[in-house]
Design an enzyme around this catalytic site. Sequence first.
Site, short mmCIF file in Angstrom:
data_model
loop_
_atom_site.label_atom_id
_atom_site.label_comp_id
_atom_site.label_asym_id
_atom_site.label_seq_id
_atom_site.Cartn_x
_atom_site.Cartn_y
_atom_site.Cartn_z
N HIS A 66 0.82 -1.20 0.00
CA HIS A 66 0.00 0.00 0.00
C HIS A 66 0.86 1.26 0.00
O HIS A 66 0.57 2.23 -0.69
CB HIS A 66 -0.90 -0.04 1.24
CG HIS A 66 -1.77 1.15 1.41
ND1 HIS A 66 -2.80 1.43 0.54
CD2 HIS A 66 -1.76 2.14 2.32
CE1 HIS A 66 -3.39 2.54 0.93
NE2 HIS A 66 -2.78 3.00 2.00
N HIS A 115 -10.11 3.49 -1.10
CA HIS A 115 -10.30 3.05 0.28
C HIS A 115 -11.16 1.80 0.27
O HIS A 115 -12.21 1.74 0.89
CB HIS A 115 -10.90 4.17 1.14
CG HIS A 115 -10.21 4.34 2.45
ND1 HIS A 115 -10.84 4.66 3.61
CD2 HIS A 115 -8.90 4.20 2.78
CE1 HIS A 115 -9.96 4.73 4.59
NE2 HIS A 115 -8.78 4.46 4.13
N ARG A 136 -7.28 15.80 2.53
CA ARG A 136 -6.05 16.26 3.18
C ARG A 136 -4.86 16.25 2.20
O ARG A 136 -3.97 17.09 2.29
CB ARG A 136 -5.73 15.42 4.42
CG ARG A 136 -6.60 15.75 5.61
CD ARG A 136 -6.05 15.13 6.89
NE ARG A 136 -5.96 13.68 6.81
CZ ARG A 136 -6.99 12.85 6.95
NH1 ARG A 136 -8.20 13.33 7.17
NH2 ARG A 136 -6.83 11.54 6.87
N ASP A 523 -5.22 8.66 -11.76
CA ASP A 523 -5.75 7.31 -11.93
C ASP A 523 -5.73 6.54 -10.63
O ASP A 523 -4.91 6.77 -9.76
CB ASP A 523 -4.95 6.53 -12.99
CG ASP A 523 -3.49 6.42 -12.62
OD1 ASP A 523 -3.06 7.04 -11.64
OD2 ASP A 523 -2.76 5.70 -13.32
#
Lengths: 765, 81
Positions: A66, A115, A136, A523
Amino acid sequence: MSSTDNAAVTQRGVDTVERAAASPDVQQPWAELGLKADEYQRIRDILDRRPTSAELAMYSVMWSEHCSYKSSKVHLRQFGAKQPVTDALLVGIGENAGVVDIGDGWAVTFKVESHNHPSFIEPYQGAATGVGGIVRDILAMGARPLAVMDSLRFGAPEHPDTSRIVGGVVAGVGGYGNCLGLPNIGGEAVFDSCYQGNPLVNALCVGAMRHEDIHLAKASGVGNLVVLYGARTGGDGIGGVSVLASETFDATGPAKRPAVQVGDPFMEKLLIECTLQMFKEHLVEGIQDLGGAGLSCATSELASNGDGGMRVHLEKVPLRDATLSPEEIIMSESQERMMAVVHPDNIDRVMQICAHWDVTATVVGEVTDGSNLQVFWHDELIVDVPPRTVAHDGPVYERPYHRPAWLDARQADEPTAQRCPRPTSAAEFSEHILRLMSSANLCDREWLTSQYDRYVLGNTVAAMPHDSGVVRIDEASGRGIAVSLDCNGRFGALDPYAGAQLALSEAYRNVAVSGATPLAVTDCLNFGSPEDPEVMWQFAEAVRGLADACLTLGTPVTGGNVSLYNQTAQTAIHPTPVVGVLGVIDDVRSRITMHGARYGDSILLIGRTREEFAGGEWAHVLHGHLGGTAPVVDLAAEMALAKVVREHSPLITSAHDLSDGGLAVALAELVLRNDYGVSVSLSDTEADGFTMLFSESVARAVVTVAAQDVDAVRAACELAGLPSALLGVVSEERSLVIDTDAGRIAISREELAAGWSSALPAIMA
Amino acid sequence: MARIVVTVMLKPEILDPQGTAVRGALTRLGLTGVADVRQGKRFVIDLEGSLDADREALLTKLAGELLANPVIEDYSLQVEA
């Protein structure tokens, strides 16, 4: 409240650098934290000792797929290598988000991020914090966030678990964005059984600033202070690290479970205003938001992008849960936090601004003249690492990949007339159109989009159901932007190279038919497990396709996100490269909408229609068929279409792109979304009625023009090498009338609307 | 007649923005020393007849499926006369 409570934790003993150096043989839970044996060994080689438990926590999370992009990095380099030459790109890939010049001194930053996994576990909070995180990122570039968009994918509409996820995700996206006061200006919602156990929640945010206000994530200037501000730190998202806590300490603390991150949009609003005021007063040397990997990520990225080292005193971090261990604090993914690097002369003013906005702010460290990131827990050194090794020099994998053997069979399985029987009479055509319009992927999105505030802030010019979201940036000149977010995962399943290009093609077209000039791309690449060579091939092909197409279209990829391991057991999702395109309009008053046609206007179809049904909505809805060759990618035609529409925008009274479901769906939508009908004939077109109505060939749009302007627009099309056909007229009778080689199709607006508007509420009932 | 009270609270490690807001308001309104506020839900369920084991088991199950979201919330059942 924290300092005394933290002292209690200290007494239990922490794993210090000194202790680590003295005890090389201590067994460490690197495998439980997701590290491979060679990665753990590499950490030991870098540090020339075993890592402390806090260092192990940092490396494990920062070297995760990630955060490190270790499987995708070798492929993503193409976005840089094939980057088109453009003056518009001010900040490219690598920062929190890319920045694009839109003229008049304005810069726009935008990015889409996934997410997905949190949204399956806890749909509301997973989706809400997805929105919060991307906002953010935009803020950290120095921009005021202006709007959000979301691209959502759910399982089969009839599956019993689907409504739980849809309801939670949509409420989460809406709840966070609405409370934050940001309009949601568009996106997509797609249902397909391949997303059943793995929904996709991709959120996009766009923000604007003046050129001189661009901020970057770096910590420079020895003696500058590191300020953590925003929400207090709790045990959010610390899942895996609990292993360390239980390893290091006696089991005296409360039971630690993987904690779901919970967002607080009201805190985020304060964070936005507080941060923008600091920017305005030029108080910030460098800034970074805290998202995935929390303090591990923020400190190591700021330090490695700067010119010195950094020292952080972890016990100063304000806590929500006083029992957190240092390893947990450094890993926590608590939301609504930012980290700024501030010159000592400015620190009082920064603290004043934070106090004004009721935002907790704490100096937690300083920039040093050393080269390492050092983290102290009270007086003990628990992290002492070269920051680049954490943030940027993680492992890079050249994972094996190969073309799946089954792909040939899938591509050979064309939706021919034998395989997928086609309508032959006008009655069958009507039935097929009605079934398409009431299908989960084409029906009215009102149930969903009405939960989003589309107009807050007062600068939304167009939102759902328009082809792209349009926002005014400069209230004096009317300068604005158009953004669209698109993908068809079934095309990716047929051919990932073409699938990625088709996603770009559609988003580019949506922006173009709004009258905007496409400038840049973001993307979100959603794929299955990179450890599966067939999935890895799909990923590699999609990246290659997208990079090639961006080069041709002259629209650079400015940033984005990769989400891998989207699969349930052994079954991966369709390759789903969601592509966002941003365009600029000199004056939003000259935009083109879907609504401007007048009675009697002529309806033109621009673009070439080929026999292309594979991966399309007709084959999916009517036959549950997925096979054949994806539509031909024709970027030259896409650019020509954009140019014709833009240059003739004063003549074009309305425009609507052709994509999912083809011409039939586009015409039906015109009837459903306007107070007029359409009456067209396909007798003068290049293909048979079935092909004209249901093909999903690219680079096509339906436009309406006043009768006297038909020749001018068609001449422009011819000059641009685009076929055009005069289909018919906008009629006062509110129905869809199509003359085909199979007879006259006539469907009243009421008939169209019945299934179209009730389908989504029925799924959610 | 049986009365069951189900209390639903966010798990201690989960952020409670509403509780935090209430804490801020209490302090602003003059209450000193407010260390923390957590906000939750209380369900009062009156059943006809007595509460047998089957109904209690079902209610316990439904509390976790309908009244609480066990991913982020804890819940407890209390039987009152």
